[in-house]
Design an enzyme around this catalytic site. Structure first.
Site, short mmCIF file in Angstrom:
data_model
loop_
_atom_site.label_atom_id
_atom_site.label_comp_id
_atom_site.label_asym_id
_atom_site.label_seq_id
_atom_site.Cartn_x
_atom_site.Cartn_y
_atom_site.Cartn_z
N ARG A 52 -0.23 0.68 -0.13
CA ARG A 52 0.86 -0.11 0.06
C ARG A 52 1.37 -0.60 1.28
O ARG A 52 2.60 -0.84 0.70
CB ARG A 52 1.25 -0.12 -1.86
CG ARG A 52 0.10 -0.74 -2.57
CD ARG A 52 0.35 -2.23 -3.81
NE ARG A 52 -0.92 -2.37 -4.22
CZ ARG A 52 -0.66 -2.09 -4.88
NH1 ARG A 52 0.50 -2.20 -5.66
NH2 ARG A 52 -1.71 -2.29 -6.50
N ARG A 85 6.47 -4.66 -1.34
CA ARG A 85 7.32 -5.69 -1.66
C ARG A 85 8.91 -4.71 -0.95
O ARG A 85 9.73 -5.30 -1.02
CB ARG A 85 7.31 -5.93 -2.95
CG ARG A 85 7.24 -7.41 -2.92
CD ARG A 85 7.51 -7.83 -4.85
NE ARG A 85 6.73 -6.44 -5.64
CZ ARG A 85 6.10 -6.37 -6.98
NH1 ARG A 85 7.24 -7.30 -7.68
NH2 ARG A 85 5.91 -5.65 -7.08
N ARG A 120 5.73 -13.27 1.99
CA ARG A 120 5.29 -13.64 0.39
C ARG A 120 6.17 -14.75 0.38
O ARG A 120 5.31 -16.20 -0.15
CB ARG A 120 5.46 -12.60 0.07
CG ARG A 120 4.91 -13.17 -1.82
CD ARG A 120 4.82 -11.80 -2.45
NE ARG A 120 5.71 -12.11 -3.92
CZ ARG A 120 5.61 -11.60 -4.54
NH1 ARG A 120 4.89 -10.61 -4.97
NH2 ARG A 120 6.11 -12.56 -5.15
N ASP A 175 -6.60 -8.05 -2.79
CA ASP A 175 -6.40 -7.04 -3.81
C ASP A 175 -7.71 -6.78 -4.31
O ASP A 175 -8.27 -7.61 -4.29
CB ASP A 175 -5.76 -8.04 -4.37
CG ASP A 175 -5.06 -6.98 -6.10
OD1 ASP A 175 -4.39 -6.46 -5.82
OD2 ASP A 175 -5.78 -6.80 -7.45
N TYR A 213 -9.53 -4.18 -15.77
CA TYR A 213 -9.57 -5.36 -15.68
C TYR A 213 -9.44 -7.00 -16.23
O TYR A 213 -9.13 -7.57 -16.71
CB TYR A 213 -8.55 -5.44 -14.23
CG TYR A 213 -7.77 -4.71 -13.98
CD1 TYR A 213 -6.22 -5.36 -13.97
CD2 TYR A 213 -7.59 -3.59 -12.64
CE1 TYR A 213 -4.98 -3.93 -13.86
CE2 TYR A 213 -6.82 -2.29 -12.79
CZ TYR A 213 -5.21 -2.33 -13.13
OH TYR A 213 -4.59 -2.09 -12.72
O1 1CP Z 1 -1.12 -2.35 1.18
C1 1CP Z 1 -2.24 -2.17 0.74
O2 1CP Z 1 -1.96 -1.16 -0.43
C2 1CP Z 1 -3.22 -3.52 0.83
C3 1CP Z 1 -3.72 -3.93 -0.40
C4 1CP Z 1 -3.92 -3.57 -1.41
C5 1CP Z 1 -4.27 -2.57 -2.35
C6 1CP Z 1 -5.45 -1.80 -0.92
C7 1CP Z 1 -3.26 -4.75 -2.29
C8 1CP Z 1 -1.89 -5.32 -2.12
N1 1CP Z 1 -3.33 -4.11 -3.39
C9 1CP Z 1 -4.73 -3.54 -3.45
C10 1CP Z 1 -5.41 -2.79 -4.03
C11 1CP Z 1 -4.92 -2.58 -5.73
N2 1CP Z 1 -5.01 -3.39 -6.86
C12 1CP Z 1 -5.59 -1.73 -7.19
C13 1CP Z 1 -5.56 -0.27 -6.11
C14 1CP Z 1 -4.87 0.40 -6.27
C15 1CP Z 1 -3.92 1.24 -6.62
O3 1CP Z 1 -3.77 1.54 -8.06
O4 1CP Z 1 -2.64 0.93 -6.62
C16 1CP Z 1 -4.98 -2.15 -8.18
C17 1CP Z 1 -5.21 -1.14 -9.45
C18 1CP Z 1 -4.19 -3.09 -8.28
C19 1CP Z 1 -4.38 -4.74 -9.16
C20 1CP Z 1 -2.75 -5.06 -8.93
N3 1CP Z 1 -2.50 -5.73 -7.71
C21 1CP Z 1 -1.62 -5.03 -9.67
C22 1CP Z 1 -1.16 -3.15 -10.25
C23 1CP Z 1 -1.60 -3.93 -11.88
C24 1CP Z 1 -1.35 -3.42 -13.02
O5 1CP Z 1 -0.63 -3.63 -13.88
O6 1CP Z 1 -1.85 -2.28 -13.24
C25 1CP Z 1 -0.52 -4.80 -9.24
C26 1CP Z 1 0.88 -5.16 -9.01
C27 1CP Z 1 -1.11 -5.92 -8.09
C28 1CP Z 1 -0.36 -6.96 -7.24
C29 1CP Z 1 -0.60 -6.36 -5.60
N4 1CP Z 1 -1.55 -5.92 -4.95
C30 1CP Z 1 -0.57 -5.87 -3.40
C31 1CP Z 1 0.14 -5.45 -3.63
C32 1CP Z 1 1.28 -5.84 -2.49
C33 1CP Z 1 0.44 -5.57 -4.80
C34 1CP Z 1 2.39 -6.78 -5.06
C35 1CP Z 1 1.84 -8.27 -5.46
C36 1CP Z 1 3.88 -8.43 -5.35
O7 1CP Z 1 4.07 -8.91 -5.85
O8 1CP Z 1 4.04 -9.05 -3.36
#
Ligand code: 1CP
Length: 343
Positions: free
Chosen positions: A23, A27, A36, A73, A150
């Site tokens: 990540r 943010r 964003r 994502d 999910y």
């Molecule tokens: O910088 C990076 O790592 C690249 C982009 C990336 C990756 C590899 C994002 C952007 N998401 C992911 C993978 C991802 N997404 C995973 C696997 C890794 C982990 O366990 O964190 C999972 C479970 C998700 C699903 C997801 N997307 C969640 C989790 C929700 C939950 O309740 O379990 C969330 C909050 C997101 C949103 C997201 N994805 C990425 C970002 C930067 C964000 C935040 C969004 C924002 O508010 O800008």
């Protein structure tokens, strides 16, 4: 010049390990929040290739990480398969739920995902042209089990109970879903590699909730199938597996799955990793992401401890999980300076 990340993945130990952060485009960075906002919302950002490439590059410009991970994502694949996906501000992702055979039959086939995902492949293309030559580009997907959790629940749940329930009550339907996700993931990752991804990472964030035989069936086996298919087509592309919270089952996982590197969370110590896992090859991890919030001497102490404990084998420095929005960007720089021995 071989890139530092590729050296580590080939099994080379290095005095200063290569560094990136899960990540890292997120943010906690003001420039990310600005882009964003410009895109409108998170999903629009994922599908806007120019802006997605821009946020991927931001942490590289600011910190000079050794790797860059495609901004996308894990939930874009289920969306491309036909699930509804939206993000609720301040809460996280929401999907339509998959509960019945009919829900499953309404999904698309793996070969039909590419139209939706074309902007992601375009982001990879832009990045492969714009990244500094020493930076490695990582593509990724979620592992079938994690993505299925999910899709079944429609959201992240603390114990992933809805997916466990469906797998126990309707194993045939659940297995069909896992198989579809295996095929869809192979298709998705193959296109990322064709577009220029140099390394692939498979995120199984909820692997740790699988117990006993279920762990082998739903975490190990699908990962092994995806890796075998990719290795047949792209033998030169290294693959990182991340069965998060696997505990003892981290031992031997990379070998069994055919992965080049095992990413490990912070529920185990770096000394434990060195003793039990690193003999198999490259490891990635595992500083607790809370240090990016709290900083101070503990951050420096823990960072040094991990670098030292894993210095006898191939190691890629990373956090144990993603950096959180409340992290202080200065702490990231302190971590990097500590590893690279600046000051
Ligand atoms: O910088 C990076 O790592 C690249 C982009 C990336 C990756 C590899 C994002 C952007 N998401 C992911 C993978 C991802 N997404 C995973 C696997 C890794 C982990 O366990 O964190 C999972 C479970 C998700 C699903 C997801 N997307 C969640 C989790 C929700 C939950 O309740 O379990 C969330 C909050 C997101 C949103 C997201 N994805 C990425 C970002 C930067 C964000 C935040 C969004 C924002 O508010 O800008």
């Amino acid at each position: 010049m071989t890139k530092k990340i590729l050296k580590a993945l080939a099994g080379e130990k290095q005095e200063v390990p290569p560094i990136w952060m899960m990540r890292q485009a997120g943010r906690y960075l003001p420039e990310y929040r600005e882009t964003r906002a410009q895109a409108g919302d998170f999903l629009s950002l994922c599908y806007n290739s120019e802006l997605a490439a821009e946020v991927t590059l931001q942490p590289i410009r600011r910190y000079g990480f050794d790797a860059s991970i495609l901004f996308a994502d894990i939930l874009l694949l289920p969306q491309a398969l036909g699930a509804d996906l939206w993000f609720v501000t301040g809460e996280g992702p929401r999907l339509s739920t998959l509960q019945t055979q009919l829900d499953f039959e309404n999904l698309r086939t793996p070969s039909e995902i590419n139209e939706t995902l074309a902007p992601v492949y375009e982001t990879v293309k832009i990045l492969s042209q714009e990244l500094p030559k020493e930076t490695t580009l990582i593509g990724f997907a979620g592992a079938p089990w994690t993505v299925a959790t999910y899709m079944v629940a429609g959201r992240g749940t603390p114990d992933q109970a809805p997916a466990h329930l469906l797998k126990d009550e309707n194993p045939e339907l659940f297995d069909n879903l896992i198989n579809l996700l295996v095929e869809g993931t192979i298709e998705y990752l193959s296109h990322q590699i064709n577009a220029g991804a140099e390394v692939i990472k498979i995120f199984d964030s909820w692997a740790g909730s699988l117990k006993g035989h279920d762990f082998d069936k739903y975490a190990l086996e699908p990962c092994k199938k995806i890796i075998a298919a990719l290795k047949t087509k792209y033998p030169e592309t290294p693959i990182i597996a991340f069965p998060r919270q696997a505990g003892d089952r981290y031992i031997g996982f990379a070998k069994k799955a055919g992965a080049d590197c095992l990413a490990i969370d912070d529920s185990v110590s770096a000394e434990w990793i060195a003793q039990n896992v690193q003999d198999d090859g490259c490891v990635q991890g595992n500083l607790a992401s809370s240090h990016m919030v709290s900083g101070g001497t503990e951050l420096i102490k823990e960072t040094k401890k991990i670098v030292k404990a894993l210095s006898n084998g191939p190691h890629i420095f990373n956090l144990g999980h993603g950096i959180t929005p409340d992290a202080d960007p200065d702490n990231v720089q302190i971590m990097i300076d500590t590893i690279r021995n600046v000051n």
